[in-house]
Design a protein around this motif. Sequence first.
Motif, PDB file in Angstrom:
ATOM      1  N   ASP A 275       0.851  -1.193   0.000  1.00  0.00           N
ATOM      2  CA  ASP A 275       0.000   0.000   0.000  1.00  0.00           C
ATOM      3  C   ASP A 275       0.883   1.237   0.000  1.00  0.00           C
ATOM      4  O   ASP A 275       1.809   1.345   0.805  1.00  0.00           O
ATOM      5  CB  ASP A 275      -0.906   0.024   1.231  1.00  0.00           C
ATOM      6  CG  ASP A 275      -1.945  -1.078   1.228  1.00  0.00           C
ATOM      7  OD1 ASP A 275      -2.425  -1.424   0.138  1.00  0.00           O
ATOM      8  OD2 ASP A 275      -2.266  -1.591   2.311  1.00  0.00           O
TER       9      ASP A 275
ATOM     10  N   VAL B 186       0.669   5.627  -0.233  1.00  0.00           N
ATOM     11  CA  VAL B 186      -0.152   6.834  -0.234  1.00  0.00           C
ATOM     12  C   VAL B 186       0.755   8.041  -0.414  1.00  0.00           C
ATOM     13  O   VAL B 186       1.921   8.026  -0.032  1.00  0.00           O
ATOM     14  CB  VAL B 186      -0.955   6.998   1.078  1.00  0.00           C
ATOM     15  CG1 VAL B 186      -1.924   5.856   1.263  1.00  0.00           C
ATOM     16  CG2 VAL B 186      -0.030   7.136   2.279  1.00  0.00           C
TER      17      VAL B 186
ATOM     18  N   LEU C 234      -4.879  13.627   1.908  1.00  0.00           N
ATOM     19  CA  LEU C 234      -4.560  12.515   1.025  1.00  0.00           C
ATOM     20  C   LEU C 234      -4.617  12.981  -0.427  1.00  0.00           C
ATOM     21  O   LEU C 234      -5.647  13.450  -0.899  1.00  0.00           O
ATOM     22  CB  LEU C 234      -5.549  11.363   1.252  1.00  0.00           C
ATOM     23  CG  LEU C 234      -5.354  10.113   0.399  1.00  0.00           C
ATOM     24  CD1 LEU C 234      -4.038   9.426   0.733  1.00  0.00           C
ATOM     25  CD2 LEU C 234      -6.524   9.146   0.596  1.00  0.00           C
TER      26      LEU C 234
ATOM     27  N   ALA D 136      -3.488   7.359  -3.714  1.00  0.00           N
ATOM     28  CA  ALA D 136      -3.246   6.062  -3.089  1.00  0.00           C
ATOM     29  C   ALA D 136      -3.217   4.987  -4.158  1.00  0.00           C
ATOM     30  O   ALA D 136      -3.995   5.027  -5.118  1.00  0.00           O
ATOM     31  CB  ALA D 136      -4.321   5.753  -2.056  1.00  0.00           C
TER      32      ALA D 136
ATOM     33  N   THR E 143      -2.366   0.530  -4.604  1.00  0.00           N
ATOM     34  CA  THR E 143      -1.987  -0.775  -4.056  1.00  0.00           C
ATOM     35  C   THR E 143      -1.349  -1.576  -5.177  1.00  0.00           C
ATOM     36  O   THR E 143      -1.910  -1.673  -6.275  1.00  0.00           O
ATOM     37  CB  THR E 143      -3.210  -1.512  -3.497  1.00  0.00           C
ATOM     38  OG1 THR E 143      -3.733  -0.776  -2.393  1.00  0.00           O
ATOM     39  CG2 THR E 143      -2.828  -2.904  -3.020  1.00  0.00           C
TER      40      THR E 143
ATOM     41  N   ASP F 234      -9.390   7.032   5.955  1.00  0.00           N
ATOM     42  CA  ASP F 234      -9.646   5.828   5.161  1.00  0.00           C
ATOM     43  C   ASP F 234      -9.111   4.591   5.886  1.00  0.00           C
ATOM     44  O   ASP F 234      -7.916   4.489   6.153  1.00  0.00           O
ATOM     45  CB  ASP F 234      -8.968   5.963   3.795  1.00  0.00           C
ATOM     46  CG  ASP F 234      -9.378   4.870   2.826  1.00  0.00           C
ATOM     47  OD1 ASP F 234      -9.347   3.693   3.205  1.00  0.00           O
ATOM     48  OD2 ASP F 234      -9.704   5.190   1.666  1.00  0.00           O
TER      49      ASP F 234
ATOM     50  N   ASP G 231      -8.603   1.574   4.891  1.00  0.00           N
ATOM     51  CA  ASP G 231      -7.700   0.737   4.103  1.00  0.00           C
ATOM     52  C   ASP G 231      -6.303   1.345   3.998  1.00  0.00           C
ATOM     53  O   ASP G 231      -5.337   0.633   3.729  1.00  0.00           O
ATOM     54  CB  ASP G 231      -8.261   0.525   2.697  1.00  0.00           C
ATOM     55  CG  ASP G 231      -9.525  -0.317   2.689  1.00  0.00           C
ATOM     56  OD1 ASP G 231      -9.558  -1.334   3.407  1.00  0.00           O
ATOM     57  OD2 ASP G 231     -10.483   0.044   1.987  1.00  0.00           O
ATOM     58  N   LEU G 232      -6.206   2.653   4.196  1.00  0.00           N
ATOM     59  CA  LEU G 232      -4.947   3.357   3.950  1.00  0.00           C
ATOM     60  C   LEU G 232      -4.290   3.879   5.222  1.00  0.00           C
ATOM     61  O   LEU G 232      -3.198   4.440   5.167  1.00  0.00           O
ATOM     62  CB  LEU G 232      -5.197   4.531   2.999  1.00  0.00           C
ATOM     63  CG  LEU G 232      -5.852   4.188   1.663  1.00  0.00           C
ATOM     64  CD1 LEU G 232      -6.126   5.461   0.879  1.00  0.00           C
ATOM     65  CD2 LEU G 232      -4.990   3.230   0.856  1.00  0.00           C
TER      66      LEU G 232
END
Length: 390
Positions: free
Chosen positions: A16, A18, A36, A39, A41, A335, A337-338
Motif C-alpha cells: 500500500d 499513499v 490525502l 493512493a 496498491t 480511510d 484501508d490506507l
Amino acid sequence: MRIVGVMSGTSVDAIDAVCVEIQPSLQAGAPLQVQLLGAKTRAYPPQLRQRILEIAGGEALTLPELNRVDDAIAAAFAAAIADVAAGRPIDAIGSHGQTVFHRPPSGDRLGYSLQLGRGEAIAALTGIPTVSNFRAADIALGGHGAPLVPRIDALLLRHERERRCIQNIGGIGNVTLLPPLSSSEAVVGWDTGPGNLPIDLAACRLSGGKLSYDKDGRWAASGTPHHPLVDEWLEGEFFQQRPPKSTGRELFSAAYLERCLADCAAAGLSDCDIMATLTELTAVSIADSYRRFLPAPPDRVALCGGGIRNPYLVQRLQDHLDPIPVVTTAELGLDPDLKEAIAFAVLAYLRLHQIPGNLPSVTGASHGCLLGELHGDKNRHNVPQLLALC
C-alpha cells in the motif's frame, strides 16, 4: 511537506502506498493536518510473495539469498512509490518495509524485529530521501517496537470528549485507546492477537490451496463457532499477558493453525465450523483484551485494516462488544484501508522534524525517541528515474 508512505503488513497481501501533504494545524489540539493526494496498491510479484511467506514462516536462507530478497522488496516498494507519486514532486518517503521476523523483549533480553526492503536502496532507486527501519530505536530502549501506529492515531483521531478505541485487524490485531483530549489519561495500545492470519491460513489449508482468504466471511458464516475451543485457546500465554505486548507470525503461524485444526478434529468440527471457530477466536480475543486491560470501556470502536472486509467477523465483534458501537475509521475521517500507510508517512514527517515517534506507554520503551533512519540527499529528487519504475 509532501510525503509518500508505503508498507506491507503481516498478511503480505500487497504493498500500500499513499501520497499525503502534511502541515502543522492552526487548530488547538490537532497538531497536524494530513491531506490525502493519492493512493495505490501494488501486488508483489507472485514468486517474491511466496518467498517472503517462506522466510516469515521460518525457512532457512543464505546471506546472499537474504540480500537478493531484501533488494527485490526494495525494488517492489520503489515501484509502488512511483505508482502513487505520478509525477508529483515528493519531499520524502516513509517506508515500513516488510516484516519477516519479530521477537518481543523478554526479561533483560532486547526484542528484535526485521523489516526487509532497505531504505537506502529505495532512496537510491527513487532519488528521494527515505526514512525506514522505524522499530529499531524503540527496541533499543527496551520497547517492543510495536505497535507504532498509536502515535499517529493520537495525532489524527483523538476527540475532545469521546473515548475511542481504534482497532486494526490486519494479519495481527492491534488496538489504540484514545482518551478524550480533555483527559490526562495516557494513550495506550497493544497487539490483541490474531487478526486475519489464522483465518486466511485455514482458508488456504482447507480449500487445498484454492482460496487465500474467506471472501466476505461467507464460509465462516455458514458454520457454528465452537465456544469451548475458543475459551481453551484464550488460555494461551499471549492472551493472558498484560500490555505492553506484541506478536506476529512467529506465534500465530502455520504450526499454530495445525494445533488448532487438531483440536477441531478432536471436537468433530466440519470445515465451515472450523472457519467459524477461528473467526470467533479473532473477535473474542479483541473483546476479551478490552475487558482485561482497558481501564474503562470506550464510547466507540473504529476499525481499520483488511478485517473490515469480512462482514461476519465485524458482526461477531459487534455482538461481543454490544452496546458499544463498532464503526470504521472512515466515520472519523480517515480511510480504513490506507491508515497504516498514512501512519508511516506521518512517522517520516516526525523524524524529519526531530519529533519523537514512539509512545512509551504503548511500546514499553524507557522514554520517547526519534524513530527511523534517514537515507538519501534531502536536496536530490530523481523524478525521471522514479517515473521509469512505473
